[in-house]
Design an enzyme around this catalytic site. Structure first.
Site, PDB file in Angstrom:
ATOM      1  CB  SER A 281     -32.323  13.155 -12.531  1.00  0.00           C
ATOM      2  OG  SER A 281     -32.996  12.954 -13.382  1.00  0.00           O
TER       3      SER A 281
ATOM      4  CG  HIS B 293     -36.240  15.607 -17.513  1.00  0.00           C
ATOM      5  ND1 HIS B 293     -36.292  14.815 -16.341  1.00  0.00           N
ATOM      6  CD2 HIS B 293     -35.403  14.530 -18.346  1.00  0.00           C
ATOM      7  CE1 HIS B 293     -35.435  14.169 -15.987  1.00  0.00           C
ATOM      8  NE2 HIS B 293     -34.385  14.159 -17.318  1.00  0.00           N
TER       9      HIS B 293
ATOM     10  CE  LYS C  94     -27.677   7.073 -16.275  1.00  0.00           C
ATOM     11  NZ  LYS C  94     -28.022   8.298 -16.626  1.00  0.00           N
TER      12      LYS C  94
ATOM     13  NE  ARG D 295     -28.231  19.202 -17.594  1.00  0.00           N
ATOM     14  CZ  ARG D 295     -28.120  17.445 -17.838  1.00  0.00           C
ATOM     15  NH1 ARG D 295     -29.261  16.846 -17.226  1.00  0.00           N
ATOM     16  NH2 ARG D 295     -27.170  17.224 -17.873  1.00  0.00           N
TER      17      ARG D 295
END
Length: 160
Positions: free
Chosen positions: A128, A17, A41, A90
């Site tokens: 993450s 990030h 989340k 990614r």
């Protein structure tokens, strides 16, 4: 120069990030790192903690601001007079979901563009979620995180 919004939950912010933020800061006049509340989340860190950790991880970039996002991203982008949404990719597997988001955002606000950046190669596999999972099982994730973020993650996991 244009203003870009880089949204995410950043729970926690990874070096991948930070790489995208630093590169965006070179490309755009203003970068707004928008941190989503994302209650669904169940973030490990509170919104205020994530804001502080993002600030620690990116340092003192003069053209970067860190702000919370509440509501629709396109509404936030419009309220900040931004023209661009930055998303990170990614892997090819990220593209389908990101394409859906970009298409919906374009439908909602055709004047806002979405651009994609890929992280530097050494950060391309980091997420993450993966970092948190490895850390929960006692793995050393310090190479993937700013030292302040790594320490906060270790403390949070130790506290249960």
């Amino acid at each position: 120069m244009a203003t870009v919004v880089y949204p995410g939950s950043f729970d926690p912010i990874t070096n991948g990030h930070a790489d995208l933020i630093q590169r965006a800061a070179r490309l755009f006049g203003q970068v707004i790192v928008g941190i989503a509340r994302n209650i669904s989340k169940h973030p490990l860190f509170s919104l205020d903690e994530r804001i502080d950790l993002v600030r620690a991880a990116i340092g003192d970039l003069p053209n970067v601001r860190v702000m919370p996002i509440d509501g629709l991203l396109v509404d936030f982008v419009t309220s900040q007079n931004a023209q661009v949404i930055l998303r990170g990719l990614r892997a090819v597997s990220d593209f389908e979901y990101e394409f859906q988001l970009a298409t919906m955002n374009r439908h909602l606000r055709p004047q806002i563009e979405t651009i994609f950046l890929t992280p530097a190669e050494q950060h391309s596999f980091i997420s993450s979620s993966l970092v948190k999972e490895v850390a929960r099982f006692g793995g050393d994730v310090s190479v993937f995180l700013h030292p302040t973020v790594a320490a906060a993650l270790r403390e949070r996991i130790a506290a249960g």
